[in-house]
Design a protein around this motif. Structure first.
Motif, PDB file in Angstrom:
ATOM      1  N   TRP A  16       0.857  -1.189   0.000  1.00 57.67           N
ATOM      2  CA  TRP A  16       0.000   0.000   0.000  1.00 57.67           C
ATOM      3  C   TRP A  16       0.889   1.234   0.000  1.00 57.67           C
ATOM      4  CZ3 TRP A  16       0.254   3.873   3.545  1.00 57.67           C
ATOM      5  CH2 TRP A  16       0.770   3.588   4.815  1.00 57.67           C
ATOM      6  N   GLU A  17       0.450   2.262  -0.717  1.00 56.68           N
ATOM      7  CA  GLU A  17       1.183   3.537  -0.809  1.00 56.68           C
ATOM      8  C   GLU A  17       0.193   4.691  -0.858  1.00 56.68           C
ATOM      9  OE1 GLU A  17       5.176   2.292  -3.405  1.00 56.68           O
ATOM     10  OE2 GLU A  17       3.648   3.635  -4.251  1.00 56.68           O
ATOM     11  N   VAL A  18       0.600   5.807  -0.306  1.00 58.74           N
ATOM     12  CA  VAL A  18      -0.146   7.064  -0.409  1.00 58.74           C
ATOM     13  C   VAL A  18       0.840   8.138  -0.849  1.00 58.74           C
ATOM     14  CG1 VAL A  18      -1.498   8.821   0.779  1.00 58.74           C
ATOM     15  CG2 VAL A  18      -1.833   6.410   1.335  1.00 58.74           C
TER      16      VAL A  18
ATOM     17  N   LYS B 246       5.828  10.537  -0.540  1.00 57.67           N
ATOM     18  CA  LYS B 246       5.324   9.165  -0.667  1.00 57.67           C
ATOM     19  C   LYS B 246       5.636   8.383   0.594  1.00 57.67           C
ATOM     20  CE  LYS B 246       5.549   6.869  -4.551  1.00 57.67           C
ATOM     21  NZ  LYS B 246       5.979   6.045  -5.716  1.00 57.67           N
ATOM     22  N   THR B 247       4.654   7.601   1.043  1.00 55.17           N
ATOM     23  CA  THR B 247       4.857   6.713   2.178  1.00 55.17           C
ATOM     24  C   THR B 247       4.046   5.444   1.962  1.00 55.17           C
ATOM     25  OG1 THR B 247       4.810   6.543   4.600  1.00 55.17           O
ATOM     26  CG2 THR B 247       2.961   7.664   3.551  1.00 55.17           C
ATOM     27  N   GLY B 248       4.480   4.335   2.578  1.00 58.49           N
ATOM     28  CA  GLY B 248       3.747   3.091   2.417  1.00 58.49           C
ATOM     29  C   GLY B 248       4.449   1.926   3.080  1.00 58.49           C
TER      30      GLY B 248
ATOM     31  N   LYS C 123      10.694 -10.127   2.046  1.00 59.32           N
ATOM     32  CA  LYS C 123      11.069  -8.815   2.578  1.00 59.32           C
ATOM     33  C   LYS C 123       9.802  -8.059   2.949  1.00 59.32           C
ATOM     34  CE  LYS C 123      15.235  -8.554  -0.291  1.00 59.32           C
ATOM     35  NZ  LYS C 123      15.970  -7.760  -1.331  1.00 59.32           N
ATOM     36  N   GLN C 124       9.774  -7.551   4.177  1.00 58.14           N
ATOM     37  CA  GLN C 124       8.612  -6.810   4.667  1.00 58.14           C
ATOM     38  C   GLN C 124       9.085  -5.567   5.393  1.00 58.14           C
ATOM     39  OE1 GLN C 124       5.917  -9.074   7.065  1.00 58.14           O
ATOM     40  NE2 GLN C 124       4.737  -7.276   7.715  1.00 58.14           N
ATOM     41  N   GLY C 125       8.508  -4.408   5.043  1.00 59.51           N
ATOM     42  CA  GLY C 125       8.925  -3.178   5.704  1.00 59.51           C
ATOM     43  C   GLY C 125       8.127  -1.982   5.241  1.00 59.51           C
ATOM     44  N   ASP C 126       8.700  -0.798   5.461  1.00 65.30           N
ATOM     45  CA  ASP C 126       8.015   0.433   5.080  1.00 65.30           C
ATOM     46  C   ASP C 126       8.953   1.318   4.270  1.00 65.30           C
ATOM     47  OD1 ASP C 126       8.195   1.658   8.497  1.00 65.30           O
ATOM     48  OD2 ASP C 126       9.738   1.561   6.962  1.00 65.30           O
ATOM     49  N   LEU C 127       8.355   2.281   3.592  1.00 68.97           N
ATOM     50  CA  LEU C 127       9.127   3.192   2.748  1.00 68.97           C
ATOM     51  C   LEU C 127       8.623   4.617   2.941  1.00 68.97           C
ATOM     52  CD1 LEU C 127       7.211   4.052   0.037  1.00 68.97           C
ATOM     53  CD2 LEU C 127       7.597   1.642  -0.458  1.00 68.97           C
ATOM     54  N   MET C 128       9.521   5.562   2.704  1.00 65.59           N
ATOM     55  CA  MET C 128       9.167   6.984   2.800  1.00 65.59           C
ATOM     56  C   MET C 128      10.129   7.788   1.934  1.00 65.59           C
ATOM     57  SD  MET C 128       8.894   9.496   6.126  1.00 65.59           S
ATOM     58  CE  MET C 128       7.522   8.572   6.817  1.00 65.59           C
TER      59      MET C 128
END
Length: 346
Positions: free
Chosen positions: A239-241, A262-264, A275-280
């Motif tokens: 998911w991303e916003v 962008k974040t998600g 691989k599991q994580g978050d991005l910004m």
């Protein structure tokens, strides 16, 4: 966390510093005032009319002496095409033009004789006000000058002649200067958006854009997907916003520059290791909107900037997720791309 805080600070600084600089473009001499379809009331704060009025008042103030002297008339064109007949459209266009002129007479302290007005039952629901280049005077002989003075012995007569000459020169440029349907392509407030590239890779994407005025817009796009296969041993979830501020440029307001954040979160397991994580992150975007018809556009865009990704690695052993460490990566380069279908709601 410190990297994310630093990036957010840089992003806010970019929006507050870069875009005022971009917006400082040279203004033209045509101002457009928009009206509600089928209505003749002039709403000053509506659809950027207040900005256009302030710009026009500045033009008038800088050239006031020439305007009051009759050498630089204001060309006012009223337009209406939302009524049921040509006669009704012309009548509404006339009232709209008079509303705008009344506002200028009151605010700028000019007179009715400083305007040249035409009304049209075509194009759209707006009024344009243009400042023309003063007509150059040609050399005349003494005999011609005496003849003109004899024919026009009063100051009013000379002003009437100057006004007629200016109107003749303006009529020669009417086709070049009158806004057409293709020029006014931003007469809407809200649109729905769908990035077709995202849909092509089975990642549903939807968004909205609010056009504050023809030059500025705020867009938000979101993507979400969740797929698993091979008895849930393979995984693709995301998911991303991505909110974005845009500045539209050019006569048709089709080209734009923007700033995106962008974040998600994501969860990929396409091999033995997941691989599991978050991005910004975020950066600068640029694009072009191609008009398909009155309701639809195609938005081609590309974003360049920075992404910070924090994720952990894992394996699944006997249906149990086993952690295999974590990593942090920084990415500089393309962060977004789209061929987006834009549906203009109103």
């Amino acid at each position: 966390m410190s990297r994310k805080i630093t990036f957010l600070t840089l992003f806010l600084w970019l929006m507050t510093v870069t875009f005022p600089v971009i917006a400082q473009q040279k203004a033209d001499t045509t101002c457009i005032f928009r009206f509600v379809p089928q209505k003749d009331m002039f709403y000053v704060p509506w659809k950027g009319n207040d900005t256009e009025l302030a710009r026009l008042l500045e033009y008038i103030e800088n050239n006031k002496a020439t305007i009051l002297d009759g050498k630089l008339p204001l060309l006012v064109d009223g337009y209406c095409k939302s009524q049921g007949s040509k006669a009704e459209n012309l009548a509404t266009a006339k009232i709209r033009a008079n509303r705008v002129k009344s506002e200028l007479i009151i605010r700028a302290k000019i007179k009715e004789e400083n305007f040249i007005t035409r009304n049209h039952a075509t194009e759209g629901d707006f009024v344009t006000v243009r400042l023309t280049v003063p007509v150059k005077e040609t050399a005349v002989t003494d005999a011609e000058a005496e003849a003109r003075l004899a024919a026009e012995p009063t100051v009013a007569g000379r002003r009437e002649r100057q006004k007629a000459e200016a109107e003749k020169a303006a009529q020669q440029n009417t086709l070049a200067n009158t806004p057409s349907e293709t020029k006014i392509t931003t007469d809407y407030h809200l649109s729905l958006r769908a990035n077709l590239l995202r849909w092509a890779i089975l990642t549903p994407d939807l968004g909205v854009e609010w056009r504050i005025c023809p030059s500025w817009g705020i867009a938000v796009n979101g993507s979400w997907t969740s797929w698993s296969w091979s008895d849930k041993d393979r995984r693709y979830a995301l998911w991303e916003v991505a909110p974005e501020v845009r500045y539209y440029m050019g006569e048709k307001k089709a080209w734009y520059l923007g700033a995106m954040f962008k974040t998600g979160q994501f969860n990929y397991k396409l091999s033995e290791t997941g691989k599991q994580g978050d991005l910004m992150g975020g950066g600068i975007t640029a694009g072009y909107q191609l008009r398909l018809n009155k309701a639809l556009d195609l938005d081609f865009n590309l974003g360049l900037g920075y992404l910070n990704v924090d994720f952990e690695k894992y394996e699944v052993i006997d249906d149990v997720r086993v952690r295999r460490g974590n990593e942090t990566k920084d990415w500089y380069g393309p962060i977004n791309a789209g061929v987006t279908l834009v549906w203009k709601l109103f």
